[in-house]
Scaffold this active site. Structure first.
Site, PDB file in Angstrom:
ATOM      1  N   LEU A   1       0.813  -1.213   0.000  1.00  0.00           N
ATOM      2  CA  LEU A   1       0.000   0.000   0.000  1.00  0.00           C
ATOM      3  C   LEU A   1       0.848   1.265   0.000  1.00  0.00           C
ATOM      4  O   LEU A   1       1.944   1.321   0.554  1.00  0.00           O
ATOM      5  CB  LEU A   1      -0.919  -0.005   1.221  1.00  0.00           C
ATOM      6  CG  LEU A   1      -1.862  -1.205   1.349  1.00  0.00           C
ATOM      7  CD1 LEU A   1      -2.772  -1.023   2.562  1.00  0.00           C
ATOM      8  CD2 LEU A   1      -2.694  -1.391   0.084  1.00  0.00           C
TER       9      LEU A   1
ATOM     10  N   GLU B   1       0.133   5.927  -0.677  1.00  0.00           N
ATOM     11  CA  GLU B   1      -0.852   6.992  -0.487  1.00  0.00           C
ATOM     12  C   GLU B   1      -2.004   6.906  -1.482  1.00  0.00           C
ATOM     13  O   GLU B   1      -3.112   7.353  -1.194  1.00  0.00           O
ATOM     14  CB  GLU B   1      -0.172   8.357  -0.587  1.00  0.00           C
ATOM     15  CG  GLU B   1       0.503   8.794   0.690  1.00  0.00           C
ATOM     16  CD  GLU B   1      -0.486   8.997   1.838  1.00  0.00           C
ATOM     17  OE1 GLU B   1      -1.523   9.640   1.635  1.00  0.00           O
ATOM     18  OE2 GLU B   1      -0.206   8.495   2.938  1.00  0.00           O
TER      19      GLU B   1
ATOM     20  N   HIS C   1      -3.519   4.130  -2.483  1.00  0.00           N
ATOM     21  CA  HIS C   1      -4.496   3.232  -1.859  1.00  0.00           C
ATOM     22  C   HIS C   1      -5.192   3.919  -0.680  1.00  0.00           C
ATOM     23  O   HIS C   1      -6.412   3.788  -0.506  1.00  0.00           O
ATOM     24  CB  HIS C   1      -3.806   1.970  -1.339  1.00  0.00           C
ATOM     25  CG  HIS C   1      -3.145   1.139  -2.390  1.00  0.00           C
ATOM     26  ND1 HIS C   1      -1.786   1.108  -2.552  1.00  0.00           N
ATOM     27  CD2 HIS C   1      -3.664   0.301  -3.333  1.00  0.00           C
ATOM     28  CE1 HIS C   1      -1.479   0.281  -3.548  1.00  0.00           C
ATOM     29  NE2 HIS C   1      -2.595  -0.208  -4.036  1.00  0.00           N
TER      30      HIS C   1
ATOM     31  N   GLN D   1      -4.324 -12.693 -12.819  1.00  0.00           N
ATOM     32  CA  GLN D   1      -4.150 -11.507 -13.652  1.00  0.00           C
ATOM     33  C   GLN D   1      -2.698 -11.276 -14.030  1.00  0.00           C
ATOM     34  O   GLN D   1      -2.364 -10.268 -14.664  1.00  0.00           O
ATOM     35  CB  GLN D   1      -4.735 -10.267 -12.974  1.00  0.00           C
ATOM     36  CG  GLN D   1      -4.020  -9.790 -11.718  1.00  0.00           C
ATOM     37  CD  GLN D   1      -4.816  -8.709 -11.003  1.00  0.00           C
ATOM     38  OE1 GLN D   1      -5.892  -8.964 -10.443  1.00  0.00           O
ATOM     39  NE2 GLN D   1      -4.299  -7.494 -11.023  1.00  0.00           N
TER      40      GLN D   1
ATOM     41  N   GLY E   1      -8.887   3.314  -7.982  1.00  0.00           N
ATOM     42  CA  GLY E   1      -8.109   4.452  -8.459  1.00  0.00           C
ATOM     43  C   GLY E   1      -8.243   4.637  -9.956  1.00  0.00           C
ATOM     44  O   GLY E   1      -8.255   3.666 -10.718  1.00  0.00           O
ATOM     45  N   GLU E   2      -8.326   5.878 -10.399  1.00  0.00           N
ATOM     46  CA  GLU E   2      -8.384   6.178 -11.828  1.00  0.00           C
ATOM     47  C   GLU E   2      -7.048   5.918 -12.518  1.00  0.00           C
ATOM     48  O   GLU E   2      -6.993   5.884 -13.743  1.00  0.00           O
ATOM     49  CB  GLU E   2      -8.806   7.627 -12.054  1.00  0.00           C
ATOM     50  CG  GLU E   2     -10.277   7.874 -11.758  1.00  0.00           C
ATOM     51  CD  GLU E   2     -10.716   9.274 -12.132  1.00  0.00           C
ATOM     52  OE1 GLU E   2      -9.827  10.123 -12.407  1.00  0.00           O
ATOM     53  OE2 GLU E   2     -11.928   9.536 -12.137  1.00  0.00           O
TER      54      GLU E   2
ATOM     55  N   ASP F   1      -5.511   3.152 -12.805  1.00  0.00           N
ATOM     56  CA  ASP F   1      -5.777   1.952 -13.601  1.00  0.00           C
ATOM     57  C   ASP F   1      -7.108   2.159 -14.324  1.00  0.00           C
ATOM     58  O   ASP F   1      -8.117   1.517 -14.008  1.00  0.00           O
ATOM     59  CB  ASP F   1      -5.804   0.713 -12.707  1.00  0.00           C
ATOM     60  CG  ASP F   1      -4.442   0.434 -12.087  1.00  0.00           C
ATOM     61  OD1 ASP F   1      -3.464   0.322 -12.845  1.00  0.00           O
ATOM     62  OD2 ASP F   1      -4.352   0.343 -10.861  1.00  0.00           O
TER      63      ASP F   1
ATOM     64  N   SER G   1       2.509   4.175  -7.620  1.00  0.00           N
ATOM     65  CA  SER G   1       2.279   2.790  -8.007  1.00  0.00           C
ATOM     66  C   SER G   1       3.153   1.897  -7.151  1.00  0.00           C
ATOM     67  O   SER G   1       4.279   2.266  -6.794  1.00  0.00           O
ATOM     68  CB  SER G   1       2.623   2.579  -9.491  1.00  0.00           C
ATOM     69  OG  SER G   1       2.640   1.198  -9.813  1.00  0.00           O
ATOM     70  N   SER G   2       2.636   0.711  -6.834  1.00  0.00           N
ATOM     71  CA  SER G   2       3.441  -0.258  -6.095  1.00  0.00           C
ATOM     72  C   SER G   2       4.686  -0.645  -6.880  1.00  0.00           C
ATOM     73  O   SER G   2       5.698  -1.048  -6.294  1.00  0.00           O
ATOM     74  CB  SER G   2       2.607  -1.503  -5.787  1.00  0.00           C
ATOM     75  OG  SER G   2       1.476  -1.163  -5.021  1.00  0.00           O
TER      76      SER G   2
END
Length: 288
Positions: free
Chosen positions: A33, A35, A37, A61, A147-148, A150, A189-190
């Site tokens: 996680l 900010e 998320h 996925q 989240g926008e 993705d 992003s992670s």
């Protein structure tokens, strides 16, 4: 915060949560996680009485050669962050709980999943749609928050909910939350943690090129030439040839060869080093 790792535990905890009434907001994640998320959790807390989050690194996925094994897993740290943000219940199933022996069902969403990342990652959005359908059935939230960043994933999930007449949540209750960015504009992003220091510095060219491209498009510059020029700027900054640089309809994701009156989106995917970065920004009437 309660943590459930089996369906029985989840159902018991959800029943207790709903006993006193109120709405349930749901934030599905794969963990690691940041900010971005946490912005979803905060939005869910604003809109709903109770917040449920999930952490599940979904194997279906990930394609062959992708980073499933390397994907960061830090459940204890993530759980502490969620608890600090006021999450009431964390659903953290095992792979065996989500995909028991004999599992044989897949959800496939045509159209919005076909191009962009769907073309570069065959089967990816089938895995996304399948796991999110399962999560919605398990949690049955009033609202769900994504989240926008993705953006194609959000479109796939909304289409699935509409086409399958999902009631919990209904399609209008699937909320897109704006992308959270670092000071230089790079979308959180992670996978950013995979970047070396030099790659991280160069990656700031991506949002900068996108903003310049949007100005050109909104000024009436030809779409094809403007998008091609953006790809060249990214390569000059150290990126590989982009997987795509596309202007698309904001709802259908159909490619556009001209900017009209309908909301549009600039969507980009490109690798720098071994890390694939994706981003998108609104173009035209949808822009704030």
């Amino acid at each position: 915060m309660q943590t459930a790792s089996t369906l029985d535990m989840l159902r018991t905890a959800l029943a207790a949560l709903r006993e006193g009434g109120g709405t349930v907001g749901f934030v599905p994640t794969m963990g690691a996680l940041h900010e971005g998320h946490l912005s979803l959790v905060r939005r869910a807390r604003e809109d709903c009485d109770h917040v449920v989050a999930s952490i599940f690194v979904n194997p279906t996925q990930f394609g062959e050669g992708e980073d499933l094994d390397a994907y960061p897993r830090q459940l204890a740290e993530d759980a502490a962050m969620l608890e600090a943000e006021g999450v009431a219940l964390l659903w953290a199933p095992t792979v065996e709980a989500m995909y028991p022996a004999g599992f044989a069902t897949s959800v496939s969403v045509a159209g919005v999943s076909a191009g962009l990342c769907g073309a570069a990652r065959p089967g990816h959005f089938d895995g996304v749609a399948t796991v999110v359908a399962k999560l919605f059935n398990q949690v049955r939230p009033d609202r769900a928050f994504f989240g926008e960043k993705d953006y194609q994933q959000l479109a796939v999930i909304r289409t699935m909910a509409r086409d399958l007449d999902l009631a919990c949540p209904q399609v209008d209750s699937i909320i897109g939350v704006p992308t959270v960015r670092e000071a230089d504009g790079l979308a959180l992003s992670s996978r950013n943690r995979y970047l070396s220091a030099d790659e991280r510095a160069a990656a700031a060219a991506l949002p900068a090129a996108m903003r310049e491209t949007i100005v050109a498009l909104e000024s009436g510059e030809p779409v094809a030439a403007t998008l091609a020029a953006m790809g060249e700027r990214l390569i000059a900054a150290g990126f590989d040839q982009p997987d795509y640089v596309t202007l698309a309809d904001a709802d259908t994701l159909a490619p556009l060869d001209a900017l009209g009156s309908a909301p549009a989106r600039l969507l980009v995917a490109a690798r720098i080093g071994g890390t694939r970065l994706i981003d998108n920004m609104a173009v035209g009437p949808a822009r704030a």
